[in-house]
Design a protein around this motif. Structure first.
Motif, PDB file in Angstrom:
ATOM      1  N   SER A   1      -5.746  -6.117  13.185  1.00  0.00           N
ATOM      2  CA  SER A   1      -6.952  -6.175  12.365  1.00  0.00           C
ATOM      3  C   SER A   1      -8.192  -6.403  13.217  1.00  0.00           C
ATOM      4  CB  SER A   1      -6.819  -7.282  11.323  1.00  0.00           C
ATOM      5  OG  SER A   1      -7.990  -7.399  10.548  1.00  0.00           O
ATOM      6  N   ARG A   2      -8.072  -7.270  14.248  1.00  0.00           N
ATOM      7  CA  ARG A   2      -9.219  -7.540  15.125  1.00  0.00           C
ATOM      8  C   ARG A   2      -9.568  -6.334  15.988  1.00  0.00           C
ATOM      9  NH1 ARG A   2      -6.411 -12.387  16.005  1.00  0.00           N
ATOM     10  NH2 ARG A   2      -5.899 -11.787  18.164  1.00  0.00           N
ATOM     11  N   LEU A   3      -8.536  -5.657  16.511  1.00  0.00           N
ATOM     12  CA  LEU A   3      -8.774  -4.503  17.388  1.00  0.00           C
ATOM     13  C   LEU A   3      -9.100  -3.237  16.616  1.00  0.00           C
ATOM     14  CD1 LEU A   3      -5.928  -4.663  20.054  1.00  0.00           C
ATOM     15  CD2 LEU A   3      -8.340  -5.188  20.387  1.00  0.00           C
ATOM     16  N   GLY A   4      -8.600  -3.176  15.388  1.00  0.00           N
ATOM     17  CA  GLY A   4      -8.558  -1.947  14.619  1.00  0.00           C
ATOM     18  C   GLY A   4      -9.812  -1.115  14.569  1.00  0.00           C
TER      19      GLY A   4
ATOM     20  N   ARG B   1       1.827   7.760  10.556  1.00  0.00           N
ATOM     21  CA  ARG B   1       2.647   8.967  10.513  1.00  0.00           C
ATOM     22  C   ARG B   1       3.286   9.253   9.158  1.00  0.00           C
ATOM     23  NH1 ARG B   1       7.888   7.497  14.374  1.00  0.00           N
ATOM     24  NH2 ARG B   1       8.686   5.773  13.128  1.00  0.00           N
ATOM     25  N   ASP B   2       2.981   8.428   8.152  1.00  0.00           N
ATOM     26  CA  ASP B   2       3.483   8.728   6.813  1.00  0.00           C
ATOM     27  C   ASP B   2       2.576   8.079   5.777  1.00  0.00           C
ATOM     28  OD1 ASP B   2       4.704   6.107   5.654  1.00  0.00           O
ATOM     29  OD2 ASP B   2       5.478   6.192   7.699  1.00  0.00           O
ATOM     30  N   PRO B   3       2.610   8.557   4.531  1.00  0.00           N
ATOM     31  CA  PRO B   3       1.683   8.052   3.512  1.00  0.00           C
ATOM     32  C   PRO B   3       1.850   6.574   3.194  1.00  0.00           C
ATOM     33  CG  PRO B   3       2.578  10.182   2.852  1.00  0.00           C
ATOM     34  CD  PRO B   3       3.355   9.743   4.045  1.00  0.00           C
ATOM     35  N   LEU B   4       3.086   6.055   3.172  1.00  0.00           N
ATOM     36  CA  LEU B   4       3.278   4.640   2.866  1.00  0.00           C
ATOM     37  C   LEU B   4       2.709   3.758   3.969  1.00  0.00           C
ATOM     38  CD1 LEU B   4       6.867   4.449   1.309  1.00  0.00           C
ATOM     39  CD2 LEU B   4       4.663   4.374   0.150  1.00  0.00           C
ATOM     40  N   SER B   5       2.944   4.129   5.223  1.00  0.00           N
ATOM     41  CA  SER B   5       2.364   3.377   6.334  1.00  0.00           C
ATOM     42  C   SER B   5       0.846   3.424   6.285  1.00  0.00           C
ATOM     43  CB  SER B   5       2.861   3.938   7.671  1.00  0.00           C
ATOM     44  OG  SER B   5       4.247   3.727   7.815  1.00  0.00           O
ATOM     45  N   PHE B   6       0.303   4.579   5.931  1.00  0.00           N
ATOM     46  CA  PHE B   6      -1.148   4.724   5.815  1.00  0.00           C
ATOM     47  C   PHE B   6      -1.720   3.731   4.801  1.00  0.00           C
ATOM     48  CE2 PHE B   6      -4.902   6.657   3.839  1.00  0.00           C
ATOM     49  CZ  PHE B   6      -5.688   6.921   4.954  1.00  0.00           C
ATOM     50  N   GLU B   7      -1.056   3.605   3.660  1.00  0.00           N
ATOM     51  CA  GLU B   7      -1.531   2.674   2.635  1.00  0.00           C
ATOM     52  C   GLU B   7      -1.435   1.229   3.115  1.00  0.00           C
ATOM     53  OE1 GLU B   7      -3.112   3.358  -0.125  1.00  0.00           O
ATOM     54  OE2 GLU B   7      -2.992   5.477   0.422  1.00  0.00           O
ATOM     55  N   ARG B   8      -0.349   0.884   3.791  1.00  0.00           N
ATOM     56  CA  ARG B   8      -0.208  -0.482   4.308  1.00  0.00           C
ATOM     57  C   ARG B   8      -1.264  -0.779   5.364  1.00  0.00           C
ATOM     58  NH1 ARG B   8       6.089   0.981   4.859  1.00  0.00           N
ATOM     59  NH2 ARG B   8       6.691   0.622   2.678  1.00  0.00           N
ATOM     60  N   LEU B   9      -1.515   0.167   6.261  1.00  0.00           N
ATOM     61  CA  LEU B   9      -2.495  -0.037   7.317  1.00  0.00           C
ATOM     62  C   LEU B   9      -3.922  -0.070   6.766  1.00  0.00           C
ATOM     63  CD1 LEU B   9      -0.841   2.291   9.947  1.00  0.00           C
ATOM     64  CD2 LEU B   9      -1.326  -0.145  10.305  1.00  0.00           C
ATOM     65  N   ARG B  10      -4.151   0.670   5.712  1.00  0.00           N
ATOM     66  CA  ARG B  10      -5.500   0.688   5.137  1.00  0.00           C
ATOM     67  C   ARG B  10      -5.890  -0.691   4.613  1.00  0.00           C
ATOM     68  NH1 ARG B  10      -7.153   5.458   1.027  1.00  0.00           N
ATOM     69  NH2 ARG B  10      -5.648   4.397  -0.334  1.00  0.00           N
ATOM     70  N   ARG B  11      -4.904  -1.479   4.195  1.00  0.00           N
ATOM     71  CA  ARG B  11      -5.199  -2.832   3.729  1.00  0.00           C
ATOM     72  C   ARG B  11      -5.475  -3.784   4.889  1.00  0.00           C
ATOM     73  NH1 ARG B  11      -1.089  -1.262  -0.076  1.00  0.00           N
ATOM     74  NH2 ARG B  11       0.577  -2.211   1.159  1.00  0.00           N
ATOM     75  N   ILE B  12      -5.048  -3.412   6.092  1.00  0.00           N
ATOM     76  CA  ILE B  12      -5.265  -4.251   7.269  1.00  0.00           C
ATOM     77  C   ILE B  12      -6.555  -3.867   7.983  1.00  0.00           C
ATOM     78  CG2 ILE B  12      -4.315  -4.911   9.520  1.00  0.00           C
ATOM     79  CD1 ILE B  12      -1.548  -4.281   8.339  1.00  0.00           C
TER      80      ILE B  12
ATOM     81  N   GLY C   1       5.622  -5.476  14.799  1.00  0.00           N
ATOM     82  CA  GLY C   1       6.255  -6.714  15.215  1.00  0.00           C
ATOM     83  C   GLY C   1       7.617  -6.964  14.615  1.00  0.00           C
ATOM     84  N   ALA C   2       8.163  -6.004  13.885  1.00  0.00           N
ATOM     85  CA  ALA C   2       9.453  -6.220  13.211  1.00  0.00           C
ATOM     86  C   ALA C   2      10.598  -6.365  14.211  1.00  0.00           C
ATOM     87  CB  ALA C   2       9.732  -5.078  12.244  1.00  0.00           C
ATOM     88  N   TYR C   3      10.572  -5.603  15.295  1.00  0.00           N
ATOM     89  CA  TYR C   3      11.609  -5.721  16.323  1.00  0.00           C
ATOM     90  C   TYR C   3      11.324  -6.892  17.258  1.00  0.00           C
ATOM     91  CZ  TYR C   3      13.361  -1.119  14.963  1.00  0.00           C
ATOM     92  OH  TYR C   3      13.883  -0.068  14.260  1.00  0.00           O
ATOM     93  N   SER C   4      10.057  -7.006  17.684  1.00  0.00           N
ATOM     94  CA  SER C   4       9.658  -8.078  18.598  1.00  0.00           C
ATOM     95  C   SER C   4       8.154  -8.277  18.490  1.00  0.00           C
ATOM     96  CB  SER C   4      10.041  -7.728  20.041  1.00  0.00           C
ATOM     97  OG  SER C   4       9.390  -8.591  20.948  1.00  0.00           O
ATOM     98  N   SER C   5       7.734  -9.443  18.039  1.00  0.00           N
ATOM     99  CA  SER C   5       6.299  -9.695  17.913  1.00  0.00           C
ATOM    100  C   SER C   5       5.625  -9.721  19.279  1.00  0.00           C
ATOM    101  CB  SER C   5       6.054 -11.017  17.176  1.00  0.00           C
ATOM    102  OG  SER C   5       6.665 -12.096  17.865  1.00  0.00           O
TER     103      SER C   5
ATOM    104  N   ALA D   1       5.669  -6.583   7.867  1.00  0.00           N
ATOM    105  CA  ALA D   1       5.127  -6.686   9.217  1.00  0.00           C
ATOM    106  C   ALA D   1       4.938  -8.143   9.631  1.00  0.00           C
ATOM    107  CB  ALA D   1       3.797  -5.945   9.298  1.00  0.00           C
ATOM    108  N   ASN D   2       5.038  -8.389  10.936  1.00  0.00           N
ATOM    109  CA  ASN D   2       4.816  -9.722  11.480  1.00  0.00           C
ATOM    110  C   ASN D   2       3.350 -10.130  11.282  1.00  0.00           C
ATOM    111  OD1 ASN D   2       3.770 -11.248  14.118  1.00  0.00           O
ATOM    112  ND2 ASN D   2       5.876 -11.887  13.711  1.00  0.00           N
ATOM    113  N   PRO D   3       3.079 -11.307  10.701  1.00  0.00           N
ATOM    114  CA  PRO D   3       1.698 -11.698  10.394  1.00  0.00           C
ATOM    115  C   PRO D   3       0.789 -11.765  11.620  1.00  0.00           C
ATOM    116  CG  PRO D   3       3.252 -13.094   9.202  1.00  0.00           C
ATOM    117  CD  PRO D   3       4.055 -12.278  10.158  1.00  0.00           C
ATOM    118  N   ASP D   4       1.313 -12.274  12.752  1.00  0.00           N
ATOM    119  CA  ASP D   4       0.487 -12.354  13.957  1.00  0.00           C
ATOM    120  C   ASP D   4       0.118 -10.965  14.471  1.00  0.00           C
ATOM    121  OD1 ASP D   4       0.577 -15.122  13.903  1.00  0.00           O
ATOM    122  OD2 ASP D   4       2.347 -15.225  15.203  1.00  0.00           O
ATOM    123  N   SER D   5       1.062 -10.036  14.403  1.00  0.00           N
ATOM    124  CA  SER D   5       0.781  -8.658  14.823  1.00  0.00           C
ATOM    125  C   SER D   5      -0.262  -8.021  13.912  1.00  0.00           C
ATOM    126  CB  SER D   5       2.069  -7.825  14.804  1.00  0.00           C
ATOM    127  OG  SER D   5       3.034  -8.351  15.692  1.00  0.00           O
TER     128      SER D   5
END
Length: 429
Positions: free
Chosen positions: A173-176, A184-195, A129-133, A164-168
């Motif tokens: 999180s609901r669909l996940g 596609r990278d380790p930092l994104s993986f860590e951020r997504l793992r918390r979601i 959602g950083a470019y457009s939520s 990241a945009n909170p609504d996104s």
């Protein structure tokens, strides 16, 4: 904030809610599906070569792994991706991302997904959602529709911002738990793992599987011939790029559609500082997105027209009429790539060519962590200081043989991670 931006901010969430109700009401429990094709959502409308690289590598890999037809959902009616593969089916969903013109496109979307065995969203860097939520919301809505139709749904290799945009985040999180997510990278993986850690896999960008051009256009023959000539003269060759959107976000823009005032002048000063640091340096200025209003082609062409005569011949334009595979070939022929574009960097790293990035949203550092070269990117403070920036560029140019060896050692494992995006397509007929 202008009137148009204010209206979008107010009407966007209302439109998003309306399109979701409209689309989900079209789905019934007795929907019969043929499961006769693989459906892929293109990242954006045609023009950005990073999007082309991801889509090309995806379609090529799908063709190698499955005999099912491939359908590409296009953002505009005049998009044409048949140069990638003339046998793909293309379905326009123009208007789906609009606040008001989404009804017909929604019908097209549902009709297409009812015939899908798999549905893949090329997530790139647009799922946070950083470019457009709103545009992120609608991509996630597509995944929700696919899931309700019983389609195997996934987000192929994508990065995720530390802002990241909170609504996104909440929607993902609901669909996940029901969507396969390939970070596609380790930092994104860590951020997504918390979601949402369910069905989350660490991969690399699909574009690492892209092959360089093996058939040269007349323009590419001239460019590669020029590089070969410079090589025989012992010159140092840097592929150079600018990114108006990435620069704005690196500078602290709150929205993904902002620009940096005076960017052309700053890029020119950076270019001039690099060229004057060593008379043996030549820059090949490569555009990765010529689309307005944030065209890097225009920035590079304006710089070329403004350079002093004594150095202008060492700034060679490659801004129009080249493909993603052409860019990968050009990057492979250089000593160093300097860019603000994620996928121009991937084209470089995918050929073991060192690349120095302008970071934005923390996403580039995640990519570089794959290769254990996180030092090869800078923040806005460095980028906006021509003297400091050129010092870093010339430093990495000098050290490029060391980095080439390091990248070459890591590249096979990175390509294996890129191939992991497509594991679920094995043996599908």
């Amino acid at each position: 904030m202008n009137i148009k931006t204010s209206l979008i901010k107010v009407l966007g969430p209302l439109s998003d809610a309306a399109v979701r109700r409209f689309v989900l009401r079209k789905l019934t429990a007795d929907d019969k599906r043929e499961q006769s094709s693989h459906v892929v959502l293109a990242p954006s409308s045609r023009g950005n070569l990073g999007d082309e690289a991801m889509l090309t590598s995806t379609i090529t890999t799908l063709r190698a792994m499955s005999s099912l037809p491939v359908t590409v959902l296009c953002h505009r009616t005049d998009d044409d991706w048949s140069h990638i593969d003339p046998s793909i089916t293309q379905v326009s969903i123009e208007g789906f991302f609009s606040p008001a013109l989404w009804a017909h496109a929604s019908d097209q979307l549902v009709s297409t997904l009812k015939r899908a065995r798999t549905f893949s969203v090329l997530g790139a860097d647009i799922m946070d959602g950083a470019y457009s939520s709103s545009r992120t919301f609608r991509r996630l809505l597509m995944l929700e529709v696919a899931l309700k139709l019983g389609v195997d749904a996934t987000i192929l290799g994508f990065s995720y911002s530390d802002k990241a945009n909170p609504d996104s985040m909440a929607y993902l999180s609901r669909l996940g738990p029901n969507v396969t997510k390939y970070a596609r990278d380790p930092l994104s993986f860590e951020r997504l793992r918390r979601i949402c850690s369910d069905r989350l896999e660490l991969v690399a960008d699909t574009a690492f599987l892209l092959r360089p051009s093996d058939s040269l256009s007349e323009q590419m023959a001239v460019l590669t011939g020029k590089i070969a000539e410079l090589r025989t003269q012992g010159k140092k060759i840097i592929a150079f790029n600018a990114n108006p959107l990435g620069a704005a976000m690196s500078a602290g823009a709150k929205r993904g559609n902002e620009s940096v005032s005076g960017l052309d002048s700053l890029v020119q000063r950076n270019v001039e500082s690099i060229l004057r640091s060593d008379p043996a340096i030549h820059l090949i200025a490569i555009s990765h997105d010529p689309r307005e209003p944030h065209s890097d082609a225009r920035v590079l062409e304006d710089v070329a027209a403004s350079l002093p005569a004594d150095i202008s011949a060492r700034f060679v334009l490659a801004t129009r009429g080249i493909s993603a595979r052409d860019v990968k070939l050009l990057c492979s022929m250089t000593d160093l790539v300097v860019t603000g574009r994620m996928h121009m960097g991937i084209a470089a790293l995918g050929t073991a060519t060192p690349c120095y990035f302008l970071d934005f949203q923390g996403k580039v550092r995640g990519l570089l962590r794959h290769f254990e070269i996180e030092e090869m990117c800078c923040d806005w403070a460095t980028y906006s200081s021509p003297e400091l920036y050129s010092e870093q560029v010339t430093r990495f140019l000098k050290e490029s043989p060391h980095y080439k060896e390091k990248l070459a050692a890591r590249l096979p494992s990175i390509k294996q991670l890129a191939a992991k995006n497509f594991e679920r397509f094995k043996d599908q007929v």
